[in-house]
Write a protein that holds these residues in place. Structure first.
Motif, PDB file in Angstrom:
ATOM      1  N   VAL A  17      38.197  30.754  27.304  1.00  0.00           N
ATOM      2  CA  VAL A  17      39.158  31.545  28.074  1.00  0.00           C
ATOM      3  C   VAL A  17      38.514  31.942  29.396  1.00  0.00           C
ATOM      4  CG1 VAL A  17      40.356  32.465  26.037  1.00  0.00           C
ATOM      5  CG2 VAL A  17      38.443  33.738  27.040  1.00  0.00           C
ATOM      6  N   LYS A  18      39.327  32.397  30.319  1.00  0.00           N
ATOM      7  CA  LYS A  18      38.836  32.867  31.610  1.00  0.00           C
ATOM      8  C   LYS A  18      39.700  34.025  32.085  1.00  0.00           C
ATOM      9  CE  LYS A  18      41.657  29.841  34.542  1.00  0.00           C
ATOM     10  NZ  LYS A  18      41.641  28.848  35.639  1.00  0.00           N
ATOM     11  N   LEU A  19      39.222  34.745  33.075  1.00  0.00           N
ATOM     12  CA  LEU A  19      39.986  35.819  33.690  1.00  0.00           C
ATOM     13  C   LEU A  19      40.814  35.276  34.842  1.00  0.00           C
ATOM     14  CD1 LEU A  19      37.264  38.624  33.811  1.00  0.00           C
ATOM     15  CD2 LEU A  19      39.262  38.560  32.320  1.00  0.00           C
ATOM     16  N   ALA A  20      42.039  35.785  34.975  1.00  0.00           N
ATOM     17  CA  ALA A  20      42.914  35.393  36.082  1.00  0.00           C
ATOM     18  C   ALA A  20      43.790  36.590  36.424  1.00  0.00           C
ATOM     19  CB  ALA A  20      43.770  34.189  35.692  1.00  0.00           C
ATOM     20  N   TRP A  21      44.223  36.646  37.680  1.00  0.00           N
ATOM     21  CA  TRP A  21      45.124  37.726  38.058  1.00  0.00           C
ATOM     22  C   TRP A  21      46.392  37.647  37.221  1.00  0.00           C
ATOM     23  CZ3 TRP A  21      42.922  41.504  40.298  1.00  0.00           C
ATOM     24  CH2 TRP A  21      41.903  41.314  41.227  1.00  0.00           C
ATOM     25  N   SER A  22      46.875  38.781  36.823  1.00  0.00           N
ATOM     26  CA  SER A  22      47.977  38.844  35.864  1.00  0.00           C
ATOM     27  C   SER A  22      49.314  38.414  36.458  1.00  0.00           C
ATOM     28  CB  SER A  22      48.091  40.279  35.328  1.00  0.00           C
ATOM     29  OG  SER A  22      49.153  40.377  34.415  1.00  0.00           O
ATOM     30  N   ASN A  23      50.170  37.906  35.586  1.00  0.00           N
ATOM     31  CA  ASN A  23      51.559  37.607  35.939  1.00  0.00           C
ATOM     32  C   ASN A  23      52.493  38.705  35.452  1.00  0.00           C
ATOM     33  OD1 ASN A  23      51.140  35.080  37.231  1.00  0.00           O
ATOM     34  ND2 ASN A  23      50.941  34.090  35.231  1.00  0.00           N
ATOM     35  N   ASP A  26      50.702  41.322  43.755  1.00  0.00           N
ATOM     36  CA  ASP A  26      49.853  40.413  44.523  1.00  0.00           C
ATOM     37  C   ASP A  26      49.621  40.907  45.951  1.00  0.00           C
ATOM     38  OD1 ASP A  26      49.039  38.437  42.770  1.00  0.00           O
ATOM     39  OD2 ASP A  26      50.884  37.286  42.981  1.00  0.00           O
ATOM     40  N   GLY A  27      50.509  41.762  46.422  1.00  0.00           N
ATOM     41  CA  GLY A  27      50.371  42.260  47.788  1.00  0.00           C
ATOM     42  C   GLY A  27      49.077  43.032  47.996  1.00  0.00           C
ATOM     43  N   PHE A  28      48.577  43.657  46.923  1.00  0.00           N
ATOM     44  CA  PHE A  28      47.334  44.406  47.046  1.00  0.00           C
ATOM     45  C   PHE A  28      46.147  43.493  47.321  1.00  0.00           C
ATOM     46  CE2 PHE A  28      49.487  47.803  44.450  1.00  0.00           C
ATOM     47  CZ  PHE A  28      49.461  48.763  45.441  1.00  0.00           C
ATOM     48  N   LEU A  29      46.265  42.212  46.984  1.00  0.00           N
ATOM     49  CA  LEU A  29      45.169  41.281  47.211  1.00  0.00           C
ATOM     50  C   LEU A  29      44.971  40.999  48.698  1.00  0.00           C
ATOM     51  CD1 LEU A  29      45.874  38.706  44.336  1.00  0.00           C
ATOM     52  CD2 LEU A  29      44.283  40.638  44.329  1.00  0.00           C
ATOM     53  N   GLU A  30      45.968  41.342  49.503  1.00  0.00           N
ATOM     54  CA  GLU A  30      45.868  41.139  50.942  1.00  0.00           C
ATOM     55  C   GLU A  30      45.322  42.372  51.654  1.00  0.00           C
ATOM     56  OE1 GLU A  30      49.721  39.977  52.253  1.00  0.00           O
ATOM     57  OE2 GLU A  30      49.848  38.237  50.905  1.00  0.00           O
ATOM     58  N   HIS A  31      45.138  43.454  50.913  1.00  0.00           N
ATOM     59  CA  HIS A  31      44.609  44.684  51.519  1.00  0.00           C
ATOM     60  C   HIS A  31      43.092  44.627  51.581  1.00  0.00           C
ATOM     61  CE1 HIS A  31      48.331  47.397  50.638  1.00  0.00           C
ATOM     62  NE2 HIS A  31      48.684  46.170  51.007  1.00  0.00           N
ATOM     63  N   SER A  32      42.538  45.391  52.453  1.00  0.00           N
ATOM     64  CA  SER A  32      41.080  45.502  52.511  1.00  0.00           C
ATOM     65  C   SER A  32      40.596  46.413  51.382  1.00  0.00           C
ATOM     66  CB  SER A  32      40.643  46.084  53.857  1.00  0.00           C
ATOM     67  OG  SER A  32      41.045  47.443  53.958  1.00  0.00           O
ATOM     68  N   VAL A  33      39.321  46.292  51.068  1.00  0.00           N
ATOM     69  CA  VAL A  33      38.758  47.143  50.023  1.00  0.00           C
ATOM     70  C   VAL A  33      38.868  48.613  50.423  1.00  0.00           C
ATOM     71  CG1 VAL A  33      36.632  47.761  48.805  1.00  0.00           C
ATOM     72  CG2 VAL A  33      37.189  45.356  49.215  1.00  0.00           C
ATOM     73  N   GLU A  34      38.657  48.901  51.701  1.00  0.00           N
ATOM     74  CA  GLU A  34      38.735  50.282  52.180  1.00  0.00           C
ATOM     75  C   GLU A  34      40.135  50.853  51.978  1.00  0.00           C
ATOM     76  OE1 GLU A  34      35.349  48.275  53.892  1.00  0.00           O
ATOM     77  OE2 GLU A  34      37.488  47.758  53.861  1.00  0.00           O
TER      78      GLU A  34
END
Length: 232
Positions: A15-21, A27-35
């Motif tokens: 098995v592996k880890l993947a972003w959830s469906n 998914d929009g949070f993946l475009e934000h900066s860490v800050e």
């Protein structure tokens, strides 16, 4: 699924880890900066991961996840230097697997007075699955059993076995009933079925807390993260 052991990718991991469906994952949070994410209290609730099979997994087959090369290296180093020269204390799972009647306080005292060891080691406690008090009669809490939820953690009470009655069939543990005392008070509960009592490790007394126990973070593969998250 609560626990997944480690095996390296290509050497047993399935098995592996993947972003959830899932609907809560944004998914929009993946475009934000860490800050920005650190300042957004909702971000932690809007990101999630799934465990995805990387090959066909048969019913009953164990699931393995790659914890990452850092974890593997740290574990190999720990294994080289690890040394434990003491005898492992008996654990609650071992006592439960022995399928013996629960000893009463009187029996335990007699065994120790005759030079024997307490059948319930100090690192183990006896607990009963009982409903919380449903009523008060003359100042005494009244407990009742819940067959449908007998292993519900909300009903778990640390208890001591005071008396034991042998059922119709002495070899059938499920026919035993007990009188127990709840440690949190002086409530005595009678006719407690054998199946409602179990051994548990005392807090911080399981092998997870033994001296020299290996601990290391389970790593998330870096290629799963946006590039902007990696440039810190």
């Amino acid at each position: 699924m609560n626990l997944i052991n480690h095996k390296p990718t290509g050497r047993g991991a399935n098995v592996k880890l993947a972003w959830s469906n899932a609907s809560y994952h944004n998914d929009g949070f993946l475009e934000h900066s860490v800050e920005d994410l650190m300042e957004d209290a909702d971000a932690i609730l809007g990101l999630g991961m799934d465990i995805i099979a990387t090959e066909d997994i048969k019913a009953g087959e164990e699931v393995f996840l790659d914890y990452g090369p850092e974890w593997q290296t740290a574990f190999e180093e720990h294994s080289k230097n690890w040394n434990y020269d003491k005898q492992w204390p008996k654990q609650a799972d071992e006592l439960n697997a022995e399928s013996n009647p629960f000893p009463t306080n009187k029996e335990r005292k007699e065994i120790m007075e005759n030079g024997g060891e307490d059948p319930i080691p100090e690192n183990i406690m006896t607990s009963c699955f009982l409903k919380a008090p449903t009523s008060i009669e003359n100042g005494v809490s009244v407990f009742e059993f819940d067959e449908k939820k007998k292993y519900d953690g909300d009903h778990l009470q640390v208890c001591e076995v005071i008396e034991r009655e042998i059922g119709p069939t002495e070899d059938d543990l499920s026919s035993y009933v007990y009188t127990v005392r709840i440690r949190e008070g002086v409530q005595m509960v009678t006719k407690v079925p054998h199946d409602f009592i179990m051994y548990f490790d005392q807090p911080y007394k399981s092998l997870l807390h033994a001296p020299g126990t290996f601990r290391h973070p389970i790593m998330i593969p870096s290629d799963i993260f946006p590039e902007t998250w990696l440039d810190l």
